[in-house]
Design a protein around this motif. Structure first.
Motif, PDB file in Angstrom:
ATOM      1  N   PRO A  64       0.814  -1.224   0.000  1.00 22.24           N
ATOM      2  CA  PRO A  64       0.000   0.000   0.000  1.00 22.24           C
ATOM      3  C   PRO A  64       0.849   1.276   0.000  1.00 22.24           C
ATOM      4  N   LEU A  65       2.007   1.238   0.664  1.00 25.32           N
ATOM      5  CA  LEU A  65       2.858   2.424   0.671  1.00 25.32           C
ATOM      6  C   LEU A  65       3.373   2.726  -0.735  1.00 25.32           C
ATOM      7  N   LYS A  66       3.776   1.678  -1.457  1.00 25.43           N
ATOM      8  CA  LYS A  66       4.253   1.886  -2.825  1.00 25.43           C
ATOM      9  C   LYS A  66       3.103   2.323  -3.742  1.00 25.43           C
ATOM     10  N   ALA A  67       1.889   1.809  -3.464  1.00 20.87           N
ATOM     11  CA  ALA A  67       0.730   2.231  -4.259  1.00 20.87           C
ATOM     12  C   ALA A  67       0.431   3.712  -4.023  1.00 20.87           C
ATOM     13  N   LEU A  68       0.544   4.148  -2.760  1.00 20.62           N
ATOM     14  CA  LEU A  68       0.347   5.565  -2.446  1.00 20.62           C
ATOM     15  C   LEU A  68       1.398   6.424  -3.155  1.00 20.62           C
ATOM     16  N   GLN A  69       2.631   5.945  -3.154  1.00 21.29           N
ATOM     17  CA  GLN A  69       3.697   6.687  -3.852  1.00 21.29           C
ATOM     18  C   GLN A  69       3.400   6.801  -5.342  1.00 21.29           C
ATOM     19  N   SER A  70       2.926   5.704  -5.926  1.00 19.96           N
ATOM     20  CA  SER A  70       2.601   5.718  -7.350  1.00 19.96           C
ATOM     21  C   SER A  70       1.458   6.692  -7.650  1.00 19.96           C
ATOM     22  N   SER A  71       0.447   6.704  -6.761  1.00 19.63           N
ATOM     23  CA  SER A  71      -0.681   7.621  -6.947  1.00 19.63           C
ATOM     24  C   SER A  71      -0.226   9.071  -6.861  1.00 19.63           C
ATOM     25  N   LEU A  72       0.650   9.362  -5.902  1.00 17.20           N
ATOM     26  CA  LEU A  72       1.153  10.724  -5.746  1.00 17.20           C
ATOM     27  C   LEU A  72       1.995  11.140  -6.952  1.00 17.20           C
ATOM     28  N   ARG A  73       2.761  10.219  -7.488  1.00 18.23           N
ATOM     29  CA  ARG A  73       3.546  10.528  -8.695  1.00 18.23           C
ATOM     30  C   ARG A  73       2.615  10.867  -9.858  1.00 18.23           C
ATOM     31  N   HIS A  74       1.567  10.042 -10.010  1.00 12.65           N
ATOM     32  CA  HIS A  74       0.623  10.293 -11.107  1.00 12.65           C
ATOM     33  C   HIS A  74      -0.107  11.622 -10.892  1.00 12.65           C
ATOM     34  N   LEU A  75      -0.464  11.915  -9.636  1.00 14.07           N
ATOM     35  CA  LEU A  75      -1.139  13.171  -9.328  1.00 14.07           C
ATOM     36  C   LEU A  75      -0.227  14.356  -9.631  1.00 14.07           C
ATOM     37  N   THR A  76       1.066  14.210  -9.327  1.00 14.32           N
ATOM     38  CA  THR A  76       2.040  15.261  -9.631  1.00 14.32           C
ATOM     39  C   THR A  76       2.115  15.500 -11.130  1.00 14.32           C
ATOM     40  N   TRP A  77       2.128  14.408 -11.895  1.00 12.70           N
ATOM     41  CA  TRP A  77       2.171  14.530 -13.359  1.00 12.70           C
ATOM     42  C   TRP A  77       0.910  15.240 -13.862  1.00 12.70           C
ATOM     43  N   GLN A  78      -0.258  14.866 -13.287  1.00 13.93           N
ATOM     44  CA  GLN A  78      -1.505  15.512 -13.709  1.00 13.93           C
ATOM     45  C   GLN A  78      -1.491  17.010 -13.383  1.00 13.93           C
ATOM     46  N   ALA A  79      -0.977  17.360 -12.202  1.00 17.00           N
ATOM     47  CA  ALA A  79      -0.885  18.779 -11.825  1.00 17.00           C
ATOM     48  C   ALA A  79       0.009  19.527 -12.809  1.00 17.00           C
TER      49      ALA A  79
ATOM     50  N   MET B 207       0.466  18.730 -15.982  1.00 22.14           N
ATOM     51  CA  MET B 207      -0.302  18.869 -17.219  1.00 22.14           C
ATOM     52  C   MET B 207      -1.310  20.026 -17.119  1.00 22.14           C
ATOM     53  N   ILE B 208      -1.947  20.145 -15.939  1.00 23.46           N
ATOM     54  CA  ILE B 208      -2.897  21.244 -15.730  1.00 23.46           C
ATOM     55  C   ILE B 208      -2.189  22.586 -15.806  1.00 23.46           C
ATOM     56  N   ALA B 209      -0.985  22.656 -15.197  1.00 27.97           N
ATOM     57  CA  ALA B 209      -0.213  23.894 -15.220  1.00 27.97           C
ATOM     58  C   ALA B 209       0.160  24.288 -16.644  1.00 27.97           C
ATOM     59  N   GLU B 210       0.290  23.287 -17.526  1.00 23.90           N
ATOM     60  CA  GLU B 210       0.645  23.548 -18.927  1.00 23.90           C
ATOM     61  C   GLU B 210      -0.584  23.787 -19.794  1.00 23.90           C
ATOM     62  N   GLY B 211      -1.798  23.763 -19.148  1.00 32.28           N
ATOM     63  CA  GLY B 211      -3.007  24.125 -19.888  1.00 32.28           C
ATOM     64  C   GLY B 211      -3.942  22.985 -20.213  1.00 32.28           C
ATOM     65  N   ASP B 212      -3.585  21.751 -19.846  1.00 26.07           N
ATOM     66  CA  ASP B 212      -4.461  20.609 -20.129  1.00 26.07           C
ATOM     67  C   ASP B 212      -5.466  20.462 -18.989  1.00 26.07           C
ATOM     68  N   LEU B 213      -6.657  21.033 -19.171  1.00 24.94           N
ATOM     69  CA  LEU B 213      -7.673  21.008 -18.123  1.00 24.94           C
ATOM     70  C   LEU B 213      -8.647  19.839 -18.282  1.00 24.94           C
ATOM     71  N   SER B 214      -8.241  18.819 -19.050  1.00 26.16           N
ATOM     72  CA  SER B 214      -9.058  17.614 -19.179  1.00 26.16           C
ATOM     73  C   SER B 214      -8.705  16.580 -18.111  1.00 26.16           C
ATOM     74  N   GLN B 215      -7.667  16.849 -17.331  1.00 21.50           N
ATOM     75  CA  GLN B 215      -7.208  15.897 -16.314  1.00 21.50           C
ATOM     76  C   GLN B 215      -8.253  15.718 -15.212  1.00 21.50           C
ATOM     77  N   ARG B 216      -8.467  14.456 -14.787  1.00 26.14           N
ATOM     78  CA  ARG B 216      -9.360  14.153 -13.683  1.00 26.14           C
ATOM     79  C   ARG B 216      -8.730  13.063 -12.809  1.00 26.14           C
ATOM     80  N   VAL B 217      -9.085  13.066 -11.522  1.00 23.97           N
ATOM     81  CA  VAL B 217      -8.558  12.081 -10.566  1.00 23.97           C
ATOM     82  C   VAL B 217      -9.705  11.197 -10.101  1.00 23.97           C
ATOM     83  N   ASP B 218      -9.484   9.864 -10.086  1.00 28.51           N
ATOM     84  CA  ASP B 218     -10.561   8.961  -9.668  1.00 28.51           C
ATOM     85  C   ASP B 218     -10.073   7.874  -8.713  1.00 28.51           C
ATOM     86  N   PHE B 219      -8.942   8.129  -8.058  1.00 33.43           N
ATOM     87  CA  PHE B 219      -8.366   7.077  -7.223  1.00 33.43           C
ATOM     88  C   PHE B 219      -8.054   7.548  -5.797  1.00 33.43           C
TER      89      PHE B 219
END
Length: 350
Positions: free
Chosen positions: A72-87, A89-101
């Motif tokens: 679970p700790l590694k899964a949390l790390q993976s989720s945070l990495r993906h969330l960072t990547w999504q943030a 993308m949003i900063a670069e103008g891609d406002l289609s990003q959504r979080v569901d996890f």
């Protein structure tokens, strides 16, 4: 392992979980039990380091083991990495990003991104409206300038007729009183000519969009460099850009002309910057006769002074388009000191 030594091992594990610290050198039990206990304490220590680094934003931490707790700790790390990547993308103008996890966090995050998308669409729409309004205003201003130019041309033609007839009449009239009256008419006609020619230079005031400009570059303009060819000009070494009306060149020209016309033999002009972080002061100085204390504010009033009485008045008007203020702070008898104050959003370091 005895019952007591087992209790000691459990206490060590509990203390490591609750208090942390280094692994003790002396561990209870047999050698095999000690090695097993050391591995358990080492994993607890490693998990603490892993979680601590993630809490500080370091998502590159690694766990050397797998299993029930590590998974679970590694899964949390993976989720945070993906969330960072999504943030990102949003900063670069891609406002289609959504979080569901991430449960409730996902709802807040997705609502925030949706609001950003709505605000962006509104800003785009508003920008288009402003662009259309600006285009219409620019077209209207251009038409007004054409009308102004035609009117100015016609007035000058009529004034020239008056001035020329006055000149011819003076040649044939001998009555001193009539001659004096004709000279007054001729003088007024020439003043009208001068005023109209002067206003021609300012017909584009506020029409063109403000732009970023550098004062040392402005001083290379032929209209200014020609004025100061016999004057020592000291320009600042620091590099700043000023966001101002495109007639900023007229501001500098009028300041220089004012020094030459009224300074009483000016031989030196100095420009410097004072950076106060939240604002920039542009200091214009000369080594002329200066301005008396009772005239420091009057010189900026329309019609005050010699010549047209519009030079310094128009300087203030041009600068005020981008909220730049100007005042005279020099010492009478020691030259002028015009201080232009530029707000933070209208200057930048280069």
């Amino acid at each position: 392992m005895t019952e007591n030594s087992g209790q000691d091992a459990l206490t060590l594990i509990e203390d490591m979980i609750e208090k942390g610290g280094d692994i003790p050198k002396d561990l209870p039990g047999s050698l095999e039990e000690q090695e097993k206990l050391k591995r358990i304490l080492g994993k607890i220590h490693e998990m603490h380091s892993f979680i601590s680094r993630m809490s500080e934003g370091d998502l590159d931490a690694k766990l050397s083991f797998r299993g029930y707790i590590a998974g679970p700790l590694k899964a949390l790390q993976s989720s945070l990495r993906h969330l960072t990547w999504q943030a990102k993308m949003i900063a670069e103008g891609d406002l289609s990003q959504r979080v569901d996890f991430m449960g409730d966090f996902s709802l807040s995050f997705n609502r925030m991104v949706a609001n950003l998308a709505d605000n962006r669409d509104q800003l785009i729409s508003r920008k288009e409206e402003l662009e259309r309004s600006y285009a219409a205003l620019s077209q209207a201003n251009n038409k007004l300038n054409i009308l102004s130019s035609i009117t100015r041309h016609d007035i000058l033609n009529h004034v020239m007729v008056i001035v020329n007839y006055c000149f011819l009449l003076k040649e044939v009239i001998t009555d001193p009183k009539l001659k004096k009256q004709l000279e007054a008419i001729e003088f007024s006609g020439k003043e009208i000519q001068h005023l109209i020619e002067f206003t021609r230079s300012y017909q584009d005031l506020g029409v063109l969009e403000p732009m970023w400009q550098r004062i040392p570059v402005i001083f290379t303009n032929p209209t200014i460099s020609g004025l100061v060819k016999d004057i020592s000009v000291q320009l600042p070494d620091q590099c700043y850009e000023i966001f101002a009306d495109q007639m900023l060149v007229k501001v500098m020209y009028n300041l220089v002309e004012n020094s030459i016309r009224h300074g009483g033999g000016v031989t030196e002009i100095r420009i410097s910057y004072v950076d106060e972080q939240s604002l920039l002061r542009i200091i214009y100085e000369d080594n002329g006769s200066g301005i008396s204390a009772d005239e420091k504010e009057k010189v900026f009033k329309r019609g005050y002074g010699k010549n047209t009485g519009l030079g310094l008045f128009l300087i203030r008007e041009i600068l005020s388009i981008t909220d730049i203020s100007i005042k005279e702070t020099g010492t009478p008898g020691k030259g002028v000191r015009f201080e232009m104050t530029v707000p933070e959003k209208y200057f930048r370091r280069c």
